[in-house]
Design a protein around this motif. Structure first.
Motif, PDB file in Angstrom:
ATOM      1  N   ILE A  81       0.842  -1.203   0.000  1.00 15.94           N
ATOM      2  CA  ILE A  81       0.000   0.000   0.000  1.00 15.94           C
ATOM      3  C   ILE A  81       0.874   1.250   0.000  1.00 15.94           C
ATOM      4  N   VAL A  82       1.870   1.258   0.883  1.00 13.63           N
ATOM      5  CA  VAL A  82       2.762   2.414   0.998  1.00 13.63           C
ATOM      6  C   VAL A  82       3.532   2.632  -0.301  1.00 13.63           C
ATOM      7  N   LYS A  83       3.989   1.555  -0.913  1.00 20.49           N
ATOM      8  CA  LYS A  83       4.725   1.674  -2.169  1.00 20.49           C
ATOM      9  C   LYS A  83       3.872   2.303  -3.254  1.00 20.49           C
ATOM     10  N   TYR A  84       2.603   1.891  -3.322  1.00 19.76           N
ATOM     11  CA  TYR A  84       1.701   2.450  -4.330  1.00 19.76           C
ATOM     12  C   TYR A  84       1.429   3.924  -4.057  1.00 19.76           C
ATOM     13  N   LEU A  85       1.121   4.260  -2.807  1.00 21.09           N
ATOM     14  CA  LEU A  85       0.829   5.652  -2.465  1.00 21.09           C
ATOM     15  C   LEU A  85       2.061   6.543  -2.641  1.00 21.09           C
ATOM     16  N   SER A  86       3.231   5.981  -2.405  1.00 28.59           N
ATOM     17  CA  SER A  86       4.459   6.773  -2.481  1.00 28.59           C
ATOM     18  C   SER A  86       4.778   7.236  -3.894  1.00 28.59           C
ATOM     19  N   THR A  87       4.244   6.566  -4.893  1.00 30.38           N
ATOM     20  CA  THR A  87       4.508   6.974  -6.279  1.00 30.38           C
ATOM     21  C   THR A  87       3.867   8.311  -6.589  1.00 30.38           C
ATOM     22  N   ALA A  88       2.955   8.742  -5.706  1.00 23.36           N
ATOM     23  CA  ALA A  88       2.309  10.046  -5.901  1.00 23.36           C
ATOM     24  C   ALA A  88       2.690  11.006  -4.786  1.00 23.36           C
ATOM     25  N   ALA A  89       3.767  10.719  -4.061  1.00 21.81           N
ATOM     26  CA  ALA A  89       4.184  11.540  -2.933  1.00 21.81           C
ATOM     27  C   ALA A  89       4.382  12.989  -3.363  1.00 21.81           C
ATOM     28  N   GLY A  90       3.833  13.900  -2.582  1.00 23.59           N
ATOM     29  CA  GLY A  90       3.982  15.322  -2.857  1.00 23.59           C
ATOM     30  C   GLY A  90       2.973  15.884  -3.832  1.00 23.59           C
ATOM     31  N   SER A  91       2.147  15.023  -4.435  1.00 28.10           N
ATOM     32  CA  SER A  91       1.182  15.499  -5.429  1.00 28.10           C
ATOM     33  C   SER A  91      -0.156  15.864  -4.802  1.00 28.10           C
ATOM     34  N   VAL A 110      -4.013   0.248  12.570  1.00 30.37           N
ATOM     35  CA  VAL A 110      -3.607  -0.160  11.216  1.00 30.37           C
ATOM     36  C   VAL A 110      -3.252   1.069  10.386  1.00 30.37           C
ATOM     37  N   ASP A 111      -4.117   2.087  10.467  1.00 30.56           N
ATOM     38  CA  ASP A 111      -3.868   3.315   9.717  1.00 30.56           C
ATOM     39  C   ASP A 111      -2.564   3.977  10.164  1.00 30.56           C
ATOM     40  N   LYS A 112      -2.279   3.937  11.456  1.00 32.48           N
ATOM     41  CA  LYS A 112      -1.040   4.509  11.967  1.00 32.48           C
ATOM     42  C   LYS A 112       0.172   3.780  11.424  1.00 32.48           C
ATOM     43  N   GLU A 113       0.077   2.462  11.302  1.00 32.90           N
ATOM     44  CA  GLU A 113       1.179   1.673  10.755  1.00 32.90           C
ATOM     45  C   GLU A 113       1.455   2.074   9.304  1.00 32.90           C
ATOM     46  N   ILE A 114       0.389   2.309   8.546  1.00 39.73           N
ATOM     47  CA  ILE A 114       0.554   2.759   7.161  1.00 39.73           C
ATOM     48  C   ILE A 114       1.209   4.137   7.133  1.00 39.73           C
ATOM     49  N   SER A 115       0.760   5.040   7.994  1.00 36.83           N
ATOM     50  CA  SER A 115       1.304   6.388   8.044  1.00 36.83           C
ATOM     51  C   SER A 115       2.779   6.390   8.430  1.00 36.83           C
ATOM     52  N   ASN A 116       3.125   5.552   9.397  1.00 32.13           N
ATOM     53  CA  ASN A 116       4.521   5.495   9.836  1.00 32.13           C
ATOM     54  C   ASN A 116       5.443   5.046   8.712  1.00 32.13           C
ATOM     55  N   LYS A 117       5.009   4.051   7.959  1.00 31.81           N
ATOM     56  CA  LYS A 117       5.835   3.549   6.870  1.00 31.81           C
ATOM     57  C   LYS A 117       5.855   4.513   5.684  1.00 31.81           C
ATOM     58  N   TYR A 118       4.780   5.253   5.519  1.00 35.32           N
ATOM     59  CA  TYR A 118       4.718   6.226   4.425  1.00 35.32           C
ATOM     60  C   TYR A 118       5.679   7.376   4.683  1.00 35.32           C
ATOM     61  N   GLY A 119       5.791   7.771   5.941  1.00 30.04           N
ATOM     62  CA  GLY A 119       6.773   8.793   6.286  1.00 30.04           C
ATOM     63  C   GLY A 119       6.259  10.213   6.271  1.00 30.04           C
ATOM     64  N   ALA A 120       5.158  10.456   5.567  1.00 28.91           N
ATOM     65  CA  ALA A 120       4.580  11.800   5.495  1.00 28.91           C
ATOM     66  C   ALA A 120       3.063  11.677   5.625  1.00 28.91           C
ATOM     67  N   PRO A 121       2.585  11.341   6.820  1.00 28.64           N
ATOM     68  CA  PRO A 121       1.157  11.047   7.017  1.00 28.64           C
ATOM     69  C   PRO A 121       0.228  12.181   6.638  1.00 28.64           C
ATOM     70  N   ASN A 122       0.672  13.422   6.758  1.00 30.38           N
ATOM     71  CA  ASN A 122      -0.203  14.553   6.456  1.00 30.38           C
ATOM     72  C   ASN A 122      -0.499  14.685   4.967  1.00 30.38           C
ATOM     73  N   GLU A 123       0.261  13.964   4.142  1.00 27.48           N
ATOM     74  CA  GLU A 123       0.019  14.003   2.701  1.00 27.48           C
ATOM     75  C   GLU A 123      -1.085  13.055   2.287  1.00 27.48           C
ATOM     76  N   ILE A 124      -1.406  12.096   3.142  1.00 27.42           N
ATOM     77  CA  ILE A 124      -2.450  11.132   2.822  1.00 27.42           C
ATOM     78  C   ILE A 124      -3.793  11.680   3.299  1.00 27.42           C
ATOM     79  N   LYS A 125      -4.730  11.814   2.379  1.00 30.44           N
ATOM     80  CA  LYS A 125      -6.078  12.231   2.738  1.00 30.44           C
ATOM     81  C   LYS A 125      -6.878  10.994   3.120  1.00 30.44           C
ATOM     82  N   THR A 126      -7.206  10.887   4.397  1.00 25.31           N
ATOM     83  CA  THR A 126      -7.894   9.705   4.890  1.00 25.31           C
ATOM     84  C   THR A 126      -9.373   9.990   5.091  1.00 25.31           C
ATOM     85  N   PHE A 127     -10.204   9.087   4.575  1.00 30.47           N
ATOM     86  CA  PHE A 127     -11.659   9.214   4.667  1.00 30.47           C
ATOM     87  C   PHE A 127     -12.221   7.946   5.300  1.00 30.47           C
TER      88      PHE A 127
END
Length: 275
Positions: free
Chosen positions: A33-43, A158-175
């Protein structure tokens, strides 16, 4: 423990929360999941959506179909962005009736028959009302409602684990989209996200509560920390559709919509007619 099946474009994976965060399969899923989301990091086009059902199969039919339809709609609507949709299944904790073979409740059978006979629904005896409102028998509504709190907390971890691995949790819009008891699960999820964020003050972007449940949660003087409330996300939208029987009546979000007045819908069998 809930099962969360995550979907994105042409792939999917599962997080079985009962196995813990150190489980190899769970870790592979989160990393994918993190790998997929990271391809759009900063967008600013990364979306993580959780879809949560409510009181499970109390009409004698599966609840998951609408979750899959909604998941497909999200993926199609945001196909040009990076979106991951998590379909949350907590059916074992949300069942209102025993599910053992040859132990099906006669009351449940009558209620299921009523769904296919809307013009002349059969009257149910007092046991239905007793099981709904007055006891803590195994797997009644009250038991399912009590389980909304731990389920929401687990999703938060679970969501926190994803955020920690992503490294920039504020960039992920969670609904979070929740139906019935699922609306309160979203609320407890939002509370846990705030708690785990600490001084960072992170919050879910939006909660959409579809007909959030009233019994147990809508009581005079009820503490907002014990139910969904508008502080659980940056935006909380509530759609009231069944306040005449099991839905929440009072406004509890930033935006509250009362469909057809919010009491009942013309195409639904009123639950109160069975009591």
């Amino acid at each position: 423990m809930p099962l969360i099946t995550f979907y994105w474009r042409d792939d999917n994976c599962e997080v079985r929360t009962g196995e813990g965060k150190d489980d190899a399969t769970n870790q592979r899923c989160i990393e994918a999941i993190v790998k997929y989301l990271s391809t759009a990091a900063g967008s600013h086009k990364t979306r993580l959506v959780y879809i949560i059902h409510g009181w499970y199969t109390y009409f004698g039919r599966q609840e998951k179909d609408w979750q899959i339809e909604m998941k497909d709609s999200f993926l199609k609507r945001y196909e040009k962005e990076h979106i991951v949709v998590g379909v949350v299944s907590w059916d074992r904790a949300a069942r209102p009736w025993p599910n053992e073979k040859n132990n099906k409740s006669k009351t449940t059978e009558k209620f299921s028959q009523a769904i296919s006979n809307e013009k002349n629904p059969p009257k149910l005896n007092g046991n239905w009302k007793k099981n709904l409102c007055c006891t803590f028998r195994k797997e009644t509504y009250l038991n399912a409602a009590s389980n909304a709190w731990p389920i929401g907390n687990i999703i938060g971890y679970v969501d926190k684990e994803i955020s920690n691995k992503y490294g920039a949790p504020n960039e992920i819009k969670t609904f979070c989209v929740g139906f019935g008891l699922g609306g309160h699960v979203c609320g407890f999820f939002g509370k846990m996200v705030k708690r785990l964020s600490g001084k960072q003050g992170g919050r879910i972007k939006k909660i959409i509560a579809l007909d959030p449940s009233g019994p147990m949660f809508e009581q005079p003087g009820q503490d907002p920390s014990l139910r969904l409330n508008k502080d659980d996300a940056e935006m909380v939208e509530v759609f009231h559709t069944n306040s005449y029987s099991l839905g929440f009546i009072s406004p509890i979000g930033h935006r509250d919509y009362y469909i057809n007045g919010g009491a009942r819908q013309p195409w639904c069998v009123p639950l109160n007619d069975f009591l």
